[in-house]
Design a protein around this motif. Structure first.
Motif, PDB file in Angstrom:
ATOM      1  N   MET A 150       0.825  -1.197   0.000  1.00 60.53           N
ATOM      2  CA  MET A 150       0.000   0.000   0.000  1.00 60.53           C
ATOM      3  C   MET A 150       0.867   1.257   0.000  1.00 60.53           C
ATOM      4  O   MET A 150       0.555   2.226  -0.671  1.00 60.53           O
ATOM      5  N   GLU A 151       1.960   1.226   0.739  1.00 59.53           N
ATOM      6  CA  GLU A 151       2.842   2.386   0.780  1.00 59.53           C
ATOM      7  C   GLU A 151       3.418   2.670  -0.604  1.00 59.53           C
ATOM      8  O   GLU A 151       3.548   3.825  -0.992  1.00 59.53           O
ATOM      9  N   ARG A 176       1.252   7.302  -6.425  1.00 61.88           N
ATOM     10  CA  ARG A 176       0.196   8.292  -6.639  1.00 61.88           C
ATOM     11  C   ARG A 176       0.698   9.690  -6.288  1.00 61.88           C
ATOM     12  O   ARG A 176       0.415  10.655  -6.977  1.00 61.88           O
ATOM     13  N   TRP A 177       1.445   9.785  -5.219  1.00 60.58           N
ATOM     14  CA  TRP A 177       1.999  11.061  -4.784  1.00 60.58           C
ATOM     15  C   TRP A 177       2.941  11.619  -5.853  1.00 60.58           C
ATOM     16  O   TRP A 177       2.843  12.791  -6.222  1.00 60.58           O
ATOM     17  N   ASN A 221       0.952  12.795  -8.826  1.00 62.00           N
ATOM     18  CA  ASN A 221       0.309  14.079  -8.554  1.00 62.00           C
ATOM     19  C   ASN A 221       1.289  15.238  -8.643  1.00 62.00           C
ATOM     20  O   ASN A 221       0.942  16.314  -9.137  1.00 62.00           O
ATOM     21  N   GLU A 249       1.988   2.029  -3.504  1.00 58.50           N
ATOM     22  CA  GLU A 249       0.921   2.617  -4.317  1.00 58.50           C
ATOM     23  C   GLU A 249       0.696   4.081  -3.947  1.00 58.50           C
ATOM     24  O   GLU A 249       0.498   4.923  -4.820  1.00 58.50           O
ATOM     25  N   MET A 250       0.708   4.370  -2.663  1.00 58.69           N
ATOM     26  CA  MET A 250       0.538   5.756  -2.218  1.00 58.69           C
ATOM     27  C   MET A 250       1.691   6.623  -2.723  1.00 58.69           C
ATOM     28  O   MET A 250       1.480   7.751  -3.158  1.00 58.69           O
ATOM     29  N   PHE A 251       2.895   6.089  -2.666  1.00 57.91           N
ATOM     30  CA  PHE A 251       4.059   6.828  -3.138  1.00 57.91           C
ATOM     31  C   PHE A 251       3.962   7.091  -4.642  1.00 57.91           C
ATOM     32  O   PHE A 251       4.220   8.204  -5.106  1.00 57.91           O
TER      33      PHE A 251
END
Length: 94
Positions: free
Chosen positions: A2-3, A9-10, A13, A5-7
């Motif tokens: 999950m980390e 996405r960040w 962005n 994927e969040m990274f």
């Protein structure tokens, strides 16, 4: 996982940030127009690029968009359930 994927996405962005962006409130004001354009076959993403960009970056607004799009499509196909049917499906009542 999950980390990661969040990274990703960040980072996405950061690199897709534009000089002019809209916030969630502004998106909410333009969302029905955007959805109507899409359903009617117009190039909503090209005509309202700020809306498309916000939807790509904001999961909450993207979820709202998907729900509204589904409702409008069902309505356009005359398949939108009656209010009583919706209430029964949501609340599980007769």
């Amino acid at each position: 996982m999950m980390e990661r994927e969040m990274f990703k996405r960040w980072i996405h962005n950061i690199f897709t940030t534009q000089d002019e962006e809209i916030d969630c409130g502004q998106l909410f004001e333009a969302l029905s127009q955007f959805v109507d354009m899409e359903v009617s076959g117009k190039e909503a993403a090209r005509l309202l690029p700020h809306v498309r960009q916000h939807l790509e970056q904001c999961p909450e607004c993207a979820e709202l968009y998907q729900a509204l799009l589904e409702i409008v499509r069902l309505e356009a196909e005359d398949r939108l359930p009656e209010v009583d049917e919706l209430m029964e499906a949501i609340l599980g009542r007769d």
